[in-house]
Design a protein around this motif. Structure first.
Motif, short mmCIF file in Angstrom:
data_model
loop_
_atom_site.label_atom_id
_atom_site.label_comp_id
_atom_site.label_asym_id
_atom_site.label_seq_id
_atom_site.Cartn_x
_atom_site.Cartn_y
_atom_site.Cartn_z
N TYR A 123 -2.73 7.44 -2.37
CA TYR A 123 -1.42 7.21 -2.99
C TYR A 123 -0.34 7.15 -1.91
O TYR A 123 0.48 6.23 -1.87
CB TYR A 123 -1.10 8.33 -3.99
CG TYR A 123 0.35 8.34 -4.46
CD1 TYR A 123 0.76 7.50 -5.49
CD2 TYR A 123 1.30 9.16 -3.85
CE1 TYR A 123 2.10 7.50 -5.91
CE2 TYR A 123 2.62 9.16 -4.26
CZ TYR A 123 3.02 8.33 -5.29
OH TYR A 123 4.32 8.31 -5.69
N ARG A 172 -0.09 2.79 -9.14
CA ARG A 172 1.03 3.72 -9.31
C ARG A 172 1.83 3.82 -8.02
O ARG A 172 3.07 3.86 -8.03
CB ARG A 172 0.46 5.09 -9.70
CG ARG A 172 1.48 6.06 -10.26
CD ARG A 172 1.86 5.64 -11.65
NE ARG A 172 2.63 6.70 -12.31
CZ ARG A 172 3.45 6.45 -13.32
NH1 ARG A 172 3.59 5.23 -13.77
NH2 ARG A 172 4.12 7.43 -13.88
N GLU A 175 4.04 0.80 -7.71
CA GLU A 175 5.19 0.90 -8.62
C GLU A 175 6.27 1.82 -8.05
O GLU A 175 7.45 1.48 -8.01
CB GLU A 175 4.72 1.42 -9.98
CG GLU A 175 5.84 1.58 -10.99
CD GLU A 175 5.42 2.38 -12.23
OE1 GLU A 175 6.29 2.64 -13.07
OE2 GLU A 175 4.23 2.76 -12.32
N HIS A 176 5.85 2.99 -7.59
CA HIS A 176 6.81 3.95 -7.03
C HIS A 176 7.42 3.43 -5.73
O HIS A 176 8.64 3.54 -5.51
CB HIS A 176 6.12 5.29 -6.77
CG HIS A 176 5.69 6.00 -8.01
ND1 HIS A 176 4.90 7.13 -7.99
CD2 HIS A 176 5.91 5.72 -9.32
CE1 HIS A 176 4.68 7.54 -9.24
NE2 HIS A 176 5.27 6.70 -10.06
N SER A 498 1.24 11.17 -9.17
CA SER A 498 0.73 9.93 -8.57
C SER A 498 -0.39 9.31 -9.38
O SER A 498 -0.67 8.13 -9.27
CB SER A 498 0.23 10.20 -7.15
OG SER A 498 -0.84 11.13 -7.17
#
Length: 500
Positions: A123, A172, A175-176, A498
């Protein structure tokens, strides 16, 4: 720029370019070994000839590698495998993106996200790669007549993850990373704008741009309203300017109605001449960055609105301009703040705290869960911490620890300084409740001590970003900090994980 994640073997990638790593000394990563095997030793033969040693940041672009479907293979030096840390990882990603952007590879599949980085998971590696890519490709061209962009710029990048199980985590992270990068871009664009355009009214206009998000509503407080509220300290600073002082208020209503908000207060000195205590002429152009705190709050509000965080947050942009004229406030003046406390002005260039103190009193009406102010407040912070770390001071230990944890998670470095009562006496005045200057010793701390006198009714932290908000010199420009740290702090507060 388009980002995605996938999980696949390098030999099956049909792309403009595949990016793989090579460690010192000429040691192929697992992915590079697969390509070498398929190409019947083509890559290892080149390395034996000395074309690439594997030192961090070295690049070797190969065309038409035998039996490889992609047009190009970019070999990236990653240094010594056991020494690959987060700082070096981001530097390698940045150098890779510059190379891809300059060599006509409009898309690429990048396997660097599979490298082992000390104490960091997939992540973190994907998100940092996204943020670093956007930061590397950023340029401020709004005021240039000739844009000078690459003929075939990088348009799409795919980050590979080791297994299909990690695809949701990678998605994810993208996206973040995109939301935080968008917030950083907003911060940089506004901060880099020249002060003849970026004034307090412009800050309000930029805040209103966020109303395209359903969670956001914006209001403002003008000078007439400030006068009625008794914000005489804030008003004094802007008195010498032709541009009206305006406080912009951005509401992100993502939580339950009635839930106590987190309040962010950003110092928004759109130009700081020093006032009557005029600054030296050298590098005074960089005083357009004295609104870096407001820019950072604006960018953070953009990031959390894009993520639609389930939390109530209020962002205050304390817009003002500090100029010398016949109506400007003077050294020796005594100002009555909104709180009723009085301040003897010793130096009109210690103006940020005079604006912030009234803004910090104003936010009491929101009965906040906590308040964080963000400000390019003291040159002393640059002397203490240089350009690498934001200074943090707080009246609440758990809040300080939360911010430092967010700093560690995001890679947006910060360091806590003390806020002991022993420093308060440096603000003593024979004529008023306090002075606006505590002397040369511990200047960053005494500035925070001044602000602490206006934050008794809530948990509060002060972030001094004087060293981190922008870079000086030939390549001067806003950095977009502390958007990553503040966004991470708010994501943690909202319980965003995450892997969910």
């Amino acid at each position: 720029m388009e980002f995605s994640v996938k999980s696949g073997s390098p030999e099956k990638q049909r792309s403009a370019c595949i990016v793989v790593g090579v460690f010192e000394p000429r040691r192929l990563t697992a992915v590079a070994e697969q390509l070498d095997e398929i190409s019947e030793g083509y890559i290892s033969n080149l390395l034996r000839r000395g074309d690439l040693e594997g030192k961090a940041g070295q690049m070797l672009l190969l065309h038409h590698v035998p039996n490889i479907l992609s047009e190009r293979v970019l070999l990236v030096g990653c240094g010594k495998e056991r020494e690959l840390d987060e700082r070096q990882y981001k530097q390698i990603i940045s150098k890779t993106i510059k190379t891809l952007n300059e060599t006509g590879s409009m898309e690429a599949v990048c396997f660097l996200s599979e490298l082992h980085v000390k104490s960091r998971d997939i992540y973190w590696k994907v998100r940092q790669a996204v943020e670093t890519t956007q930061d590397t490709l950023y340029s401020f061209l709004a005021m240039k007549t000739k844009k000078g962009e690459p003929r075939r710029p990088l348009r799409k990048i795919v980050f590979n993850v080791p297994t299909r199980r990690e695809l949701p985590i990678g998605e994810r992270a993208v996206e973040h990373g995109l939301a935080i990068a968008a917030g950083m871009k907003t911060t940089k664009d506004v901060a880099n704008m020249p002060p003849n355009i970026c004034n307090p009214a412009y800050l309000l206009d930029q805040a209103k741009e966020l109303e395209t998000y359903p969670s956001v509503a914006v209001e403002s407080v003008n000078e007439k309203q400030m006068h009625e509220l008794g914000m005489h300290s804030y008003l004094a600073v802007g008195r010498g300017s032709a541009n009206e002082s305006i406080m912009s208020i951005i509401h992100h209503k993502g939580g339950e109605e009635g839930e106590a908000p987190v309040v962010l207060v950003g110092k928004g000195l759109t130009f700081d001449s020093g006032g009557i205590s005029l600054k030296p002429g050298e590098a005074m152009d960089e005083m357009k960055y004295d609104m870096g705190g407001a820019a950072g709050v604006l960018g953070t509000m953009h990031a959390i609105a894009q993520l639609n965080l389930p939390i109530n947050v209020i962002g205050i942009l304390a817009g003002c301009e500090n100029m010398p004229d016949a109506n400007a406030y003077r050294p020796g003046d005594i100002l009555t703040t909104m709180s009723g406390q009085t301040v003897e002005v010793l130096n009109t260039d210690a103006e940020g705290r005079l604006v912030l103190c009234d803004a910090l009193t104003f936010v009491e009406r929101y009965e906040p869960d906590l308040v964080i102010d963000v400000a390019t407040l003291t040159g002393a912070c640059i002397i203490a911490l240089g350009a690498h770390a934001t200074g943090i001071m707080s009246n609440h230990n758990p809040l300080a620890h939360e911010l430092l944890n967010a700093s560690e998670q995001s890679g947006d470095k910060a360091w806590r300084l003390p806020l002991w009562d022993e420093y308060q006496s440096q603000l003593d005045s024979p004529f008023a409740d306090m002075t606006n200057l505590g002397g040369r010793a511990a200047g960053t701390i005494t500035a925070a001590c001044f602000l602490s006198r206006f934050t008794k009714k809530y948990n509060w932290a002060h972030m001094d970003i004087a060293g981190t908000a922008w870079r000086s010199g030939k390549n001067k420009g806003a950095t977009g900090r502390p958007v990553p740290m503040l966004s991470q702090f708010l994501m943690n507060r909202a319980g965003i994980e995450s892997e969910d």
